[in-house]
Design a protein around this motif. Structure first.
Motif, mmCIF file in Angstrom:
data_model
loop_
_atom_site.group_PDB
_atom_site.id
_atom_site.type_symbol
_atom_site.label_atom_id
_atom_site.label_comp_id
_atom_site.label_asym_id
_atom_site.label_seq_id
_atom_site.Cartn_x
_atom_site.Cartn_y
_atom_site.Cartn_z
ATOM 1 N N ALA A 164 0.858 -1.196 0.000
ATOM 2 C CA ALA A 164 0.000 0.000 0.000
ATOM 3 C C ALA A 164 0.896 1.249 0.000
ATOM 4 O O ALA A 164 2.029 1.159 0.489
ATOM 5 C CB ALA A 164 -0.887 -0.013 1.238
ATOM 6 N N PRO A 165 0.430 2.396 -0.454
ATOM 7 C CA PRO A 165 -0.857 2.595 -1.123
ATOM 8 C C PRO A 165 -0.869 2.060 -2.557
ATOM 9 O O PRO A 165 0.175 1.882 -3.157
ATOM 10 C CB PRO A 165 -1.019 4.112 -1.099
ATOM 11 N N TYR A 166 -2.084 1.833 -3.055
ATOM 12 C CA TYR A 166 -2.285 1.245 -4.382
ATOM 13 C C TYR A 166 -2.683 2.338 -5.366
ATOM 14 O O TYR A 166 -3.491 3.201 -5.046
ATOM 15 C CB TYR A 166 -3.374 0.174 -4.299
ATOM 16 N N VAL A 167 -2.100 2.280 -6.566
ATOM 17 C CA VAL A 167 -2.356 3.316 -7.579
ATOM 18 C C VAL A 167 -3.130 2.697 -8.738
ATOM 19 O O VAL A 167 -2.660 1.747 -9.376
ATOM 20 C CB VAL A 167 -1.024 3.908 -8.100
ATOM 21 N N LEU A 168 -4.330 3.219 -8.988
ATOM 22 C CA LEU A 168 -5.156 2.741 -10.111
ATOM 23 C C LEU A 168 -5.376 3.898 -11.066
ATOM 24 O O LEU A 168 -5.732 4.999 -10.647
ATOM 25 C CB LEU A 168 -6.532 2.279 -9.607
ATOM 26 N N LYS A 169 -5.167 3.641 -12.360
ATOM 27 C CA LYS A 169 -5.343 4.712 -13.346
ATOM 28 C C LYS A 169 -6.229 4.245 -14.489
ATOM 29 O O LYS A 169 -5.922 3.238 -15.133
ATOM 30 C CB LYS A 169 -3.989 5.124 -13.933
ATOM 31 N N ALA A 170 -7.301 4.977 -14.729
ATOM 32 C CA ALA A 170 -8.094 4.720 -15.934
ATOM 33 C C ALA A 170 -7.190 5.016 -17.128
ATOM 34 O O ALA A 170 -6.447 5.997 -17.121
ATOM 35 C CB ALA A 170 -9.320 5.630 -15.950
ATOM 36 N N ASP A 171 -7.240 4.145 -18.125
ATOM 37 C CA ASP A 171 -6.325 4.273 -19.267
ATOM 38 C C ASP A 171 -6.508 5.582 -20.053
ATOM 39 O O ASP A 171 -5.541 6.217 -20.453
ATOM 40 C CB ASP A 171 -6.556 3.076 -20.210
ATOM 41 N N GLY A 172 -7.754 5.990 -20.253
ATOM 42 C CA GLY A 172 -8.035 7.122 -21.161
ATOM 43 C C GLY A 172 -8.171 8.443 -20.424
ATOM 44 O O GLY A 172 -7.975 8.531 -19.211
ATOM 45 N N LEU A 173 -8.542 9.496 -21.167
ATOM 46 C CA LEU A 173 -8.720 10.821 -20.571
ATOM 47 C C LEU A 173 -9.954 10.818 -19.674
ATOM 48 O O LEU A 173 -11.029 10.414 -20.098
ATOM 49 C CB LEU A 173 -8.920 11.881 -21.664
ATOM 50 N N ALA A 174 -9.776 11.277 -18.439
ATOM 51 C CA ALA A 174 -10.902 11.296 -17.500
ATOM 52 C C ALA A 174 -10.969 12.637 -16.783
ATOM 53 O O ALA A 174 -11.302 12.710 -15.598
ATOM 54 C CB ALA A 174 -10.767 10.142 -16.512
ATOM 55 N N GLY A 175 -10.619 13.686 -17.519
ATOM 56 C CA GLY A 175 -10.727 15.050 -16.980
ATOM 57 C C GLY A 175 -9.930 15.242 -15.704
ATOM 58 O O GLY A 175 -10.347 15.968 -14.811
ATOM 59 N N GLY A 176 -8.771 14.582 -15.600
ATOM 60 C CA GLY A 176 -7.914 14.752 -14.425
ATOM 61 C C GLY A 176 -8.385 13.980 -13.200
ATOM 62 O O GLY A 176 -7.803 14.085 -12.129
ATOM 63 N N LYS A 177 -9.472 13.186 -13.356
ATOM 64 C CA LYS A 177 -10.019 12.484 -12.185
ATOM 65 C C LYS A 177 -9.691 10.994 -12.200
ATOM 66 O O LYS A 177 -10.075 10.256 -11.298
ATOM 67 C CB LYS A 177 -11.546 12.657 -12.160
ATOM 68 N N GLY A 178 -9.003 10.542 -13.223
ATOM 69 C CA GLY A 178 -8.858 9.098 -13.451
ATOM 70 C C GLY A 178 -7.791 8.379 -12.657
ATOM 71 O O GLY A 178 -7.558 7.197 -12.901
ATOM 72 N N VAL A 179 -7.138 9.056 -11.711
ATOM 73 C CA VAL A 179 -6.109 8.389 -10.909
ATOM 74 C C VAL A 179 -6.598 8.255 -9.469
ATOM 75 O O VAL A 179 -6.999 9.241 -8.853
ATOM 76 C CB VAL A 179 -4.784 9.192 -10.926
ATOM 77 N N LEU A 180 -6.590 7.026 -8.942
ATOM 78 C CA LEU A 180 -6.999 6.812 -7.548
ATOM 79 C C LEU A 180 -5.820 6.251 -6.771
ATOM 80 O O LEU A 180 -5.126 5.351 -7.244
ATOM 81 C CB LEU A 180 -8.160 5.814 -7.488
ATOM 82 N N ILE A 181 -5.599 6.806 -5.583
ATOM 83 C CA ILE A 181 -4.540 6.304 -4.713
ATOM 84 C C ILE A 181 -5.209 5.848 -3.421
ATOM 85 O O ILE A 181 -5.864 6.647 -2.742
ATOM 86 C CB ILE A 181 -3.466 7.378 -4.487
ATOM 87 N N ILE A 182 -5.104 4.545 -3.141
ATOM 88 C CA ILE A 182 -5.952 3.930 -2.115
ATOM 89 C C ILE A 182 -5.081 3.173 -1.108
ATOM 90 O O ILE A 182 -4.177 2.432 -1.498
ATOM 91 C CB ILE A 182 -6.947 2.956 -2.807
ATOM 92 N N ASP A 183 -5.405 3.319 0.179
ATOM 93 C CA ASP A 183 -4.579 2.699 1.218
ATOM 94 C C ASP A 183 -4.917 1.229 1.479
ATOM 95 O O ASP A 183 -4.070 0.459 1.883
ATOM 96 C CB ASP A 183 -4.736 3.477 2.543
ATOM 97 N N ASP A 184 -6.187 0.883 1.260
ATOM 98 C CA ASP A 184 -6.642 -0.438 1.685
ATOM 99 C C ASP A 184 -6.780 -1.395 0.492
ATOM 100 O O ASP A 184 -7.354 -1.041 -0.543
ATOM 101 C CB ASP A 184 -7.999 -0.253 2.388
ATOM 102 N N TYR A 185 -6.273 -2.605 0.655
ATOM 103 C CA TYR A 185 -6.286 -3.586 -0.446
ATOM 104 C C TYR A 185 -7.712 -3.898 -0.939
ATOM 105 O O TYR A 185 -7.980 -3.896 -2.139
ATOM 106 C CB TYR A 185 -5.574 -4.877 -0.006
#
Ligand code: AMP
Ligand code: GLY
Length: 425
Positions: free
Chosen positions: A144-165
């Motif tokens: 942790a933390p885990y980084v998830l990214k939507a592949d395409g353009l998401a208006g700057g909102k497509g990256v999530l950084i999450i502490d819990d599995y």
């Protein structure tokens, strides 16, 4: 020559201001521009994603150079449209081809590109709905933390950084189920890199490159980098930890292999590359590529450039970029962004702006979300309303100068961060 700038933000206002300085520029047009860009040139009521309308404006206004501010028209292929259209031949367009724009438009494409060319970046795995179990296994193997990214353009909102599995697995399902629409058909899962970020910009034509001043932006809404992500609440240039030795590592390990990779893969690319970087244990890694200038970084990068921007952009198109000498101002520039109350959540538009006529002359005021109301006064028209840039001999001094100006501009709900640059002092 007449120049057309596509876009409506502070970045575009700053580009126009800088181009206006050049003895080679005549009329500057903005499509669609804002209330501030009319001080530099003329606004034309054209949507940058309507390529036919852009073409008509270019022909009607006898434009010889087009600069694409935002990423969307590039990802949709505006440069290919220009290059394939006989009536537009000979017109310089600054911005990569659709293939080149994938460096921003597809995070999976960018990661594969970096892998092919040995460019340092976080380890990753790309998954789709078909193999999401593999994604969960990969997440389990990461810390942790885990980084998830939507592949395409998401208006700057497509990256999530999450502490819990478990939450990361749940969000992976959500993105693949359409949380970010089509942009989330693929998800890039990345290793988390712990370090300090900065942004580096080049102009390139796939053979030569020219390095612009570096910058650091402040994305969170709250002081000390707290709260939600925004489009950017302020920026600083230069970045004190980006000393000569570190910049030369960036050039050798990141800039050169990226430009060589573009050349080797025969990607048509004439434009800016924005390297979102992170320094980890003294070494630079790429967090992301953008295929345009940053906003609000442009509002500090251009004020620190003593080069002629028209000359640089012409050399990007026609060659000669590597022969132009770098001339950066040594002063520090800080920009502070004034936003509408409620941003980045919902906010109201149409608030009357006062105090613009009382501004001191040593600051630079770039309009972002503004327009003229029916009676011609300036009103708010977006989340980010102004970027106030000032110079100083230190970050504190430049920031204080911007804060003084920020105070004199009045509109209902005005908010700005007073701590831009706090972690660099
Ligand atoms: P992006 O939208 O790609 O700029 O990502 C938004 C932010 O997420 C970046 O500015 C970083 O602060 C953070 N970020 C993205 N990828 C990583 C990573 N692999 N490790 C740490 N932070 C990251
Ligand atoms: N300030 C970050 C961006 O322009 O994407």
């Amino acid at each position: 020559m007449n120049i057309l700038i596509l876009g409506a933000g502070g970045r575009e206002h700053a580009l126009g201001w800088k181009l206006k300085e050049s003895s080679q520029s005549d009329k500057i047009y903005f499509a669609p521009g804002n209330a501030g860009t009319t001080a530099v040139g003329e606004n034309v009521n054209v949507d940058p994603n309507d390529f036919e309308a852009v073409k008509n404006a270019v022909l009607e206004k006898e434009v010889k150079m087009v600069i694409v501010g935002p990423e969307e028209p590039l990802v949709r292929g505006i440069t290919d449209f220009f290059n394939q259209n006989n009536e537009l031949s000979g017109i310089t367009i600054i911005g990569p081809s659709k293939e080149g724009a994938k460096l921003e438009g597809s995070k999976d494409f960018a990661k594969q590109f970096m892998k092919r060319h040995n460019i340092p970046t976080a380890g990753y795995l790309t998954v789709t709905a078909q193999n999401k179990d593999k994604g969960k296994e990969y997440l389990k193997a990461l810390k942790a933390p885990y980084v998830l990214k939507a592949d395409g353009l998401a208006g700057g909102k497509g990256v999530l950084i999450i502490d819990d599995y478990n939450e990361a697995c749940h969000e992976l399902d959500n993105i693949l189920d359409g949380k970010f629409g089509e942009a989330g058909t693929k998800v890039v899962i990345e290793e988390f890199l712990d370090g300090i970020e900065l942004s580096v910009f080049v102009l390139t034509n796939g053979e030569e490159y020219f390095i612009l001043p570096e910058a650091k932006d402040y994305k969170r809404i709250g002081e000390k980098n707290s709260g939600l992500n925004t489009g950017g609440m302020g920026a600083v240039s230069p970045v004190p930890f980006a000393d000569k030795a570190f910049m030369s590592k960036i050039e050798e390990k990141i800039i050169k292999p990226t430009v060589k990779g573009i050349d080797k893969e025969k990607i048509s690319y004439k434009g800016f590359i924005f390297f979102g970087l992170i320094k980890v244990d003294g070494d630079p890694y790429v967090i992301e590529y953008n295929v345009r200038m940053g906003d609000p970084e442009t509002e500090v990068v251009l004020p620190r450039m003593d080069e002629d921007l028209v000359e640089l952009l012409t050399a990007t198109d026609k060659g000669g970029l590597s022969k132009i000498a770098q001339k950066q101002k040594t002063e520090t520039a800080v920009t502070v962004v004034l936003v509408s109350g409620g941003y980045p959540g919902s906010y109201e538009k149409g608030k009357r702006v006062d105090g613009l006529e009382r501004l001191s002359t040593n600051g630079l005021l770039f309009h972002a979300g503004t327009k003229r109301s029916d009676n011609s006064s300036v009103v708010t028209n977006g989340g980010r309303v102004f970027a106030v840039t000032s110079y100083g001999s230190s970050i504190e001094e430049a920031r204080d100068n911007s804060l003084k100006v920020a105070e004199t501009i009045k509109f209902e709900g005005k908010y700005y961060r007073k701590d831009i640059g706090f972690d660099l002092i």
